[in-house]
Design a protein around this motif. Sequence first.
Motif, PDB file in Angstrom:
ATOM      1  N   HIS A 146     126.169 131.926   0.097  1.00 42.57           N
ATOM      2  CA  HIS A 146     124.870 131.701   0.736  1.00 42.57           C
ATOM      3  C   HIS A 146     123.991 130.806  -0.130  1.00 42.57           C
ATOM      4  O   HIS A 146     124.241 130.650  -1.328  1.00 42.57           O
ATOM      5  CB  HIS A 146     124.136 133.026   0.968  1.00 42.57           C
ATOM      6  CG  HIS A 146     124.794 133.949   1.928  1.00 42.57           C
ATOM      7  ND1 HIS A 146     125.891 134.716   1.594  1.00 42.57           N
ATOM      8  CD2 HIS A 146     124.507 134.230   3.243  1.00 42.57           C
ATOM      9  CE1 HIS A 146     126.257 135.436   2.655  1.00 42.57           C
ATOM     10  NE2 HIS A 146     125.435 135.155   3.642  1.00 42.57           N
ATOM     11  N   SER A 147     122.938 130.286   0.483  1.00 40.60           N
ATOM     12  CA  SER A 147     121.936 129.535  -0.266  1.00 40.60           C
ATOM     13  C   SER A 147     120.572 129.671   0.376  1.00 40.60           C
ATOM     14  O   SER A 147     120.460 129.803   1.596  1.00 40.60           O
ATOM     15  CB  SER A 147     122.315 128.051  -0.353  1.00 40.60           C
ATOM     16  OG  SER A 147     121.333 127.326  -1.088  1.00 40.60           O
ATOM     17  N   LEU A 148     119.558 129.621  -0.455  1.00 39.00           N
ATOM     18  CA  LEU A 148     118.172 129.492  -0.013  1.00 39.00           C
ATOM     19  C   LEU A 148     117.825 128.005   0.005  1.00 39.00           C
ATOM     20  O   LEU A 148     118.208 127.253  -0.892  1.00 39.00           O
ATOM     21  CB  LEU A 148     117.223 130.211  -0.962  1.00 39.00           C
ATOM     22  CG  LEU A 148     117.241 131.741  -0.955  1.00 39.00           C
ATOM     23  CD1 LEU A 148     116.610 132.262  -2.235  1.00 39.00           C
ATOM     24  CD2 LEU A 148     116.476 132.265   0.252  1.00 39.00           C
ATOM     25  N   LYS A 149     117.074 127.577   1.012  1.00 42.98           N
ATOM     26  CA  LYS A 149     116.506 126.225   1.062  1.00 42.98           C
ATOM     27  C   LYS A 149     117.558 125.160   0.775  1.00 42.98           C
ATOM     28  O   LYS A 149     117.513 124.462  -0.230  1.00 42.98           O
ATOM     29  CB  LYS A 149     115.344 126.109   0.070  1.00 42.98           C
ATOM     30  CG  LYS A 149     114.168 127.026   0.390  1.00 42.98           C
ATOM     31  CD  LYS A 149     113.027 126.844  -0.584  1.00 42.98           C
ATOM     32  CE  LYS A 149     111.845 127.724  -0.228  1.00 42.98           C
ATOM     33  NZ  LYS A 149     110.726 127.598  -1.172  1.00 42.98           N
ATOM     34  N   MET A 150     118.496 125.033   1.664  1.00 42.38           N
ATOM     35  CA  MET A 150     119.517 124.005   1.533  1.00 42.38           C
ATOM     36  C   MET A 150     118.902 122.614   1.530  1.00 42.38           C
ATOM     37  O   MET A 150     117.931 122.345   2.244  1.00 42.38           O
ATOM     38  CB  MET A 150     120.515 124.114   2.676  1.00 42.38           C
ATOM     39  CG  MET A 150     121.352 125.391   2.666  1.00 42.38           C
ATOM     40  SD  MET A 150     122.532 125.449   1.307  1.00 42.38           S
ATOM     41  CE  MET A 150     123.640 124.111   1.733  1.00 42.38           C
ATOM     42  N   ILE A 151     119.467 121.731   0.730  1.00 40.49           N
ATOM     43  CA  ILE A 151     118.975 120.368   0.616  1.00 40.49           C
ATOM     44  C   ILE A 151     119.839 119.448   1.463  1.00 40.49           C
ATOM     45  O   ILE A 151     121.058 119.368   1.265  1.00 40.49           O
ATOM     46  CB  ILE A 151     118.980 119.894  -0.846  1.00 40.49           C
ATOM     47  CG1 ILE A 151     118.069 120.797  -1.696  1.00 40.49           C
ATOM     48  CG2 ILE A 151     118.558 118.432  -0.938  1.00 40.49           C
ATOM     49  CD1 ILE A 151     118.118 120.467  -3.161  1.00 40.49           C
ATOM     50  N   ALA A 152     119.226 118.786   2.438  1.00 43.31           N
ATOM     51  CA  ALA A 152     119.943 117.832   3.262  1.00 43.31           C
ATOM     52  C   ALA A 152     120.146 116.540   2.488  1.00 43.31           C
ATOM     53  O   ALA A 152     119.242 116.070   1.782  1.00 43.31           O
ATOM     54  CB  ALA A 152     119.177 117.558   4.556  1.00 43.31           C
ATOM     55  N   ASP A 153     121.314 115.963   2.614  1.00 40.69           N
ATOM     56  CA  ASP A 153     121.646 114.764   1.851  1.00 40.69           C
ATOM     57  C   ASP A 153     121.438 113.528   2.721  1.00 40.69           C
ATOM     58  O   ASP A 153     121.788 113.494   3.901  1.00 40.69           O
ATOM     59  CB  ASP A 153     123.092 114.824   1.382  1.00 40.69           C
ATOM     60  CG  ASP A 153     123.358 116.102   0.589  1.00 40.69           C
ATOM     61  OD1 ASP A 153     122.773 116.236  -0.492  1.00 40.69           O
ATOM     62  OD2 ASP A 153     124.100 116.956   1.084  1.00 40.69           O
ATOM     63  N   ALA A 154     120.867 112.504   2.114  1.00 39.12           N
ATOM     64  CA  ALA A 154     120.594 111.259   2.839  1.00 39.12           C
ATOM     65  C   ALA A 154     121.898 110.556   3.194  1.00 39.12           C
ATOM     66  O   ALA A 154     122.890 110.665   2.489  1.00 39.12           O
ATOM     67  CB  ALA A 154     119.721 110.359   1.999  1.00 39.12           C
TER      68      ALA A 154
END
Length: 223
Positions: free
Chosen positions: A215-223
């Motif tokens: 799991h993860s909190l606040k996933m970072i979307a990749d450009a």
Amino acid sequence: MSRAFFAVSESRAVGPRPFRSRFEPCVKLSDGEIDFPITRVDPLFEDLPMSRASLTSPTAWMVMTLRRIAQSARQYDVMVRPLHVPAPMTLLMADDAPRHLKVASEAEGCCPQEFVLEFQDACLAATENGALDRMEDFRRQGFRIGIDARRSSGTPFGARVRTAVERMRVSAEELLINEAIQQRAEIVSSLGGAVILDRAHWKQADLLVSYGATHSLKMIADA
């Protein structure tokens, strides 16, 4: 999943600085779906001014925190269990804390099994002072156990810990390079537990899963 995961509750029970708790969603790395909430608490016991910390014990703070989180879950219709409760680093030094917390949970109409108590890895690493014995005292009362290993990872992962830990929080950066953390993550996830990251990158999701993350909190979307 419920928007209540983003709700903030506030109380002045600990003094001039408001006590805040926030439910934030953990997403599954496997499919990006919201799964369960993590509770953020501010201030933590360690963050209280010295003058305030000297007026309350770790047990009293934990009782108040558990009850506030239970009340917030009811208020915002957060039905997912267990509820996550971060524990003071010195809680494992309080002999009667498990009983007081059980009484507190029952006072809120909950069972101890509805809470996972998250201890700092550094607390459980000190096996010479009986920390694991006191951890098991909480388990005997019915509470579930989590470990926050984002700052340290020294807890011996013997049978007592392996069978106890249902959640472990680790740094994504450390998981990618530290074989010891990888082994522990694989143990927890293989036994059905959750290995939680903060702000993992979507492009690394498959790799992180291969190292045991779930799991993860606040996933970072990749450009």
